[in-house]
Design a protein around this motif. Structure first.
Motif, PDB file in Angstrom:
ATOM      1  N   GLY A   1     -49.600 -52.424  10.752  1.00 31.76           N
ATOM      2  CA  GLY A   1     -50.763 -52.172  11.474  1.00 31.76           C
ATOM      3  C   GLY A   1     -50.853 -51.071  12.572  1.00 31.76           C
ATOM      4  O   GLY A   1     -49.926 -51.035  13.475  1.00 31.76           O
ATOM      5  N   LEU A   2     -51.683 -49.958  12.272  1.00 32.67           N
ATOM      6  CA  LEU A   2     -51.523 -48.995  13.254  1.00 32.67           C
ATOM      7  C   LEU A   2     -52.448 -49.380  14.728  1.00 32.67           C
ATOM      8  O   LEU A   2     -51.948 -49.440  15.650  1.00 32.67           O
ATOM      9  N   ARG A   3     -53.694 -49.999  14.236  1.00 35.00           N
ATOM     10  CA  ARG A   3     -54.400 -50.317  15.650  1.00 35.00           C
ATOM     11  C   ARG A   3     -53.851 -51.543  16.427  1.00 35.00           C
ATOM     12  O   ARG A   3     -53.903 -51.551  17.493  1.00 35.00           O
TER      13      ARG A   3
ATOM     14  N   GLU B   1     -48.303 -64.266   8.667  1.00 40.16           N
ATOM     15  CA  GLU B   1     -47.454 -63.747   9.797  1.00 40.16           C
ATOM     16  C   GLU B   1     -47.894 -62.611  10.247  1.00 40.16           C
ATOM     17  O   GLU B   1     -48.084 -61.549   9.404  1.00 40.16           O
ATOM     18  N   ARG B   2     -48.113 -62.425  11.722  1.00 43.12           N
ATOM     19  CA  ARG B   2     -48.107 -60.991  12.016  1.00 43.12           C
ATOM     20  C   ARG B   2     -47.264 -61.060  13.315  1.00 43.12           C
ATOM     21  O   ARG B   2     -47.310 -61.849  14.375  1.00 43.12           O
ATOM     22  N   TRP B   3     -46.326 -59.897  13.425  1.00 41.64           N
ATOM     23  CA  TRP B   3     -45.521 -59.720  14.472  1.00 41.64           C
ATOM     24  C   TRP B   3     -45.838 -58.511  15.356  1.00 41.64           C
ATOM     25  O   TRP B   3     -45.981 -57.503  14.563  1.00 41.64           O
ATOM     26  N   ASP B   4     -45.777 -58.819  16.577  1.00 42.01           N
ATOM     27  CA  ASP B   4     -46.131 -57.434  17.564  1.00 42.01           C
ATOM     28  C   ASP B   4     -45.019 -56.618  17.527  1.00 42.01           C
ATOM     29  O   ASP B   4     -43.619 -56.923  17.352  1.00 42.01           O
ATOM     30  N   MET B   5     -45.182 -55.157  17.191  1.00 41.90           N
ATOM     31  CA  MET B   5     -43.898 -54.213  17.223  1.00 41.90           C
ATOM     32  C   MET B   5     -44.176 -53.353  18.409  1.00 41.90           C
ATOM     33  O   MET B   5     -43.361 -52.532  18.543  1.00 41.90           O
ATOM     34  N   GLY B   6     -45.166 -53.302  19.166  1.00 44.60           N
ATOM     35  CA  GLY B   6     -45.081 -52.585  20.439  1.00 44.60           C
ATOM     36  C   GLY B   6     -45.677 -51.146  20.387  1.00 44.60           C
ATOM     37  O   GLY B   6     -46.102 -50.493  21.023  1.00 44.60           O
ATOM     38  N   GLU B   7     -45.603 -50.757  18.976  1.00 45.21           N
ATOM     39  CA  GLU B   7     -46.203 -49.342  18.514  1.00 45.21           C
ATOM     40  C   GLU B   7     -46.917 -49.639  17.273  1.00 45.21           C
ATOM     41  O   GLU B   7     -47.200 -50.216  16.618  1.00 45.21           O
ATOM     42  N   ARG B   8     -47.717 -48.531  16.981  1.00 45.64           N
ATOM     43  CA  ARG B   8     -48.398 -48.261  15.714  1.00 45.64           C
ATOM     44  C   ARG B   8     -47.493 -48.085  14.592  1.00 45.64           C
ATOM     45  O   ARG B   8     -46.631 -47.319  14.706  1.00 45.64           O
ATOM     46  N   ILE B   9     -47.584 -48.829  13.585  1.00 41.26           N
ATOM     47  CA  ILE B   9     -46.630 -48.935  12.379  1.00 41.26           C
ATOM     48  C   ILE B   9     -47.465 -48.063  11.373  1.00 41.26           C
ATOM     49  O   ILE B   9     -48.238 -48.651  10.569  1.00 41.26           O
TER      50      ILE B   9
ATOM     51  N   GLU C   1     -42.651 -45.373  12.900  1.00 41.27           N
ATOM     52  CA  GLU C   1     -43.994 -45.735  14.169  1.00 41.27           C
ATOM     53  C   GLU C   1     -44.825 -44.362  13.962  1.00 41.27           C
ATOM     54  O   GLU C   1     -44.120 -43.270  13.653  1.00 41.27           O
ATOM     55  N   ASP C   2     -46.092 -44.570  13.851  1.00 49.69           N
ATOM     56  CA  ASP C   2     -46.971 -43.253  14.005  1.00 49.69           C
ATOM     57  C   ASP C   2     -47.034 -42.972  15.477  1.00 49.69           C
ATOM     58  O   ASP C   2     -47.832 -43.216  16.159  1.00 49.69           O
ATOM     59  N   ASN C   3     -46.075 -41.935  15.739  1.00 46.45           N
ATOM     60  CA  ASN C   3     -46.052 -41.509  17.295  1.00 46.45           C
ATOM     61  C   ASN C   3     -44.960 -40.339  17.304  1.00 46.45           C
ATOM     62  O   ASN C   3     -44.298 -40.005  16.064  1.00 46.45           O
ATOM     63  N   SER C   4     -45.024 -39.262  18.219  1.00 48.86           N
ATOM     64  CA  SER C   4     -44.100 -38.354  18.392  1.00 48.86           C
ATOM     65  C   SER C   4     -43.373 -38.315  19.953  1.00 48.86           C
ATOM     66  O   SER C   4     -44.178 -38.104  20.760  1.00 48.86           O
ATOM     67  N   PRO C   5     -41.999 -38.807  19.789  1.00 47.90           N
ATOM     68  CA  PRO C   5     -41.382 -39.309  18.697  1.00 47.90           C
ATOM     69  C   PRO C   5     -41.652 -40.470  18.075  1.00 47.90           C
ATOM     70  O   PRO C   5     -42.211 -41.287  19.077  1.00 47.90           O
ATOM     71  N   GLY C   6     -41.560 -40.691  16.830  1.00 47.56           N
ATOM     72  CA  GLY C   6     -41.759 -42.069  16.006  1.00 47.56           C
ATOM     73  C   GLY C   6     -40.444 -42.637  15.675  1.00 47.56           C
ATOM     74  O   GLY C   6     -39.753 -41.729  14.974  1.00 47.56           O
ATOM     75  N   ARG C   7     -40.029 -43.752  15.940  1.00 53.51           N
ATOM     76  CA  ARG C   7     -38.912 -44.230  15.670  1.00 53.51           C
ATOM     77  C   ARG C   7     -38.961 -44.768  13.852  1.00 53.51           C
ATOM     78  O   ARG C   7     -39.915 -45.112  13.534  1.00 53.51           O
TER      79      ARG C   7
END
Ligand code: CA
Length: 380
Positions: A322-324, A343-351, A366-372
């Motif tokens: 889930g990105l949003r 189920e839905r788990w909070d990942m703290g970042e856009r996946i 993760e959809d980020n820079s840096p994205g892990r």
């Protein structure tokens, strides 16, 4: 005569009872909330600049794309080797280097398939390429790179789609194509937008596609009327599932069946971002409705069916990023095929993407820079 009529009625009634109940249901999972309690440990293994897709090689190493235009071979311990000779991409907004998939015949061909938006004078176009991956002495490079398919017409920004999946027989590939912010193109059989395409492994058109007797895009089309499909995967039972980002309140999980029209932009269970309403799916029973939808949206990205050993309780589930909602979503399927969010788990970042390793661990980027790049294993 009486008997025959009676028997016909009995047969019709039996057919109605036997009809899959899944067709009748359209469950809204948008109101579900993410749990902060994860049943897994998430370990960060490496970081990337806007990673987009994960694909596993048979030996457990990964291929990971970065949207700006790079591809890496990554070991399970996080050692990265950049792959040379990657074609230039038009990276802007949602466009750039997208999916990568390992050929079903990789063991003998070393071939990989990848999608990206290619620069062109008429504006960028989505393309599907195939190349040989050469791995030797800590070096990695693409050779014999060839474009198998090019989007027509070119141009536009928006959401490109670009998900590549092979059918269970390994004889065909499917490519999802987004509408690139041109909604009406999704209903135009001449435009490679808002479609799922089915091609042979060399990019040619299979003779048993629904409109194979037509030319061009129509002959390549498997399904019509999608918006922004960023998830496409086969379940273990051979069913093909797709999720797509809808407008405001209209994210969908669809069972993909050949030749069907999934409605965009004629119908949606959401409305336009400017507030103008869109007729609901139930007003057009001739168009395939989502079996599961999200209002409010989750912005789904990445889709993997779980069939591994580490999380036996997830066998048969679909995992969706889930990105949003900054979450990982698990969808289960009833025996009649009807999906629901379990189920839905909070990942703290856009996946952005999710994949299952040969050993059953779940990997996400993760959809980020840096994205892990995270490896999920059962919580000890
Ligand atoms: Ca739809």
């Amino acid at each position: 005569m009486v008997h025959r009529t009676f028997m016909t009625l009995v047969l019709v009634a039996a057919a109605l009872v036997a009809a899959p109940a899944a067709r009748a249901e359209s469950i809204n999972a948008g109101g579900r909330t993410a749990s902060p309690v994860q049943p897994f440990d998430a370990r960060s293994v490496a970081e990337f600049d806007t990673p987009w897709a994960i694909a596993f090689l048979p030996d457990g190493r990964m291929l990971i794309t970065e949207k700006p235009g790079r591809i890496f071979v990554v070991t399970q311990s996080g050692q990265k080797t950049e792959i040379g000779n990657v074609p230039a991409v038009a990276a802007r907004g949602q466009n750039g280097l997208l999916d990568i998939a390992v050929s079903p015949a990789f063991a003998t061909t070393s071939q990989v398939y990848f999608s990206y938006t290619e620069p062109s004078a008429e504006g960028s176009r989505l393309v599907l390429s195939r190349a040989t991956l050469s791995l030797a002495n800590d070096r990695a490079t693409l050779t014999d790179s060839a474009v198998l398919w090019r989007q027509t017409p070119a141009g536009g920004g928006g959401q490109p789609g670009g998900i590549i999946v092979f059918d269970p027989s390994g004889q065909h590939l499917f490519l999802s194509v987004g509408d690139r912010m041109q909604p009406n193109s999704a209903q135009d059989p001449r435009q490679a937008r808002g479609k799922v395409l089915r091609l042979n492994l060399d990019g040619s058109t299979p003779s048993d596609n629904p409109m194979a007797e037509d030319k061009g895009v129509a002959a390549q089309t498997w399904t019509t009327g999608h918006r922004d499909p960023y998830g496409l995967a086969f379940a273990a039972d051979g069913r093909l599932w797709l999720h797509e980002m809808g407008p405001r309140g209209g994210d969908e999980l669809n069972l993909i069946e050949p030749g069907r029209n999934y409605g965009w932009p004629l119908v949606s269970n959401g409305d336009n971002y400017d507030g103008t309403p869109i007729p609901r799916h139930k007003t057009r029973p001739d168009l395939a409705a989502p079996l599961l939808y999200w209002d409010p949206v989750i912005a789904p990205a990445g889709l993997a069916f779980y069939d591994g050993a580490m999380f036996p309780q997830w066998k048969g589930s679909a995992l969706i990023g889930g990105l949003r909602v900054h979450a990982l979503v698990r969808v289960t399927f009833r025996t009649d095929g009807q999906p629901d969010e379990a189920e839905r788990w909070d990942m703290g970042e856009r996946i952005r993407d999710v994949a299952v390793a040969p050993d059953g661990a779940v990997w996400v980027v993760e959809d980020n820079s840096p994205g892990r790049l995270l490896r999920l294993t059962p919580r000890k």
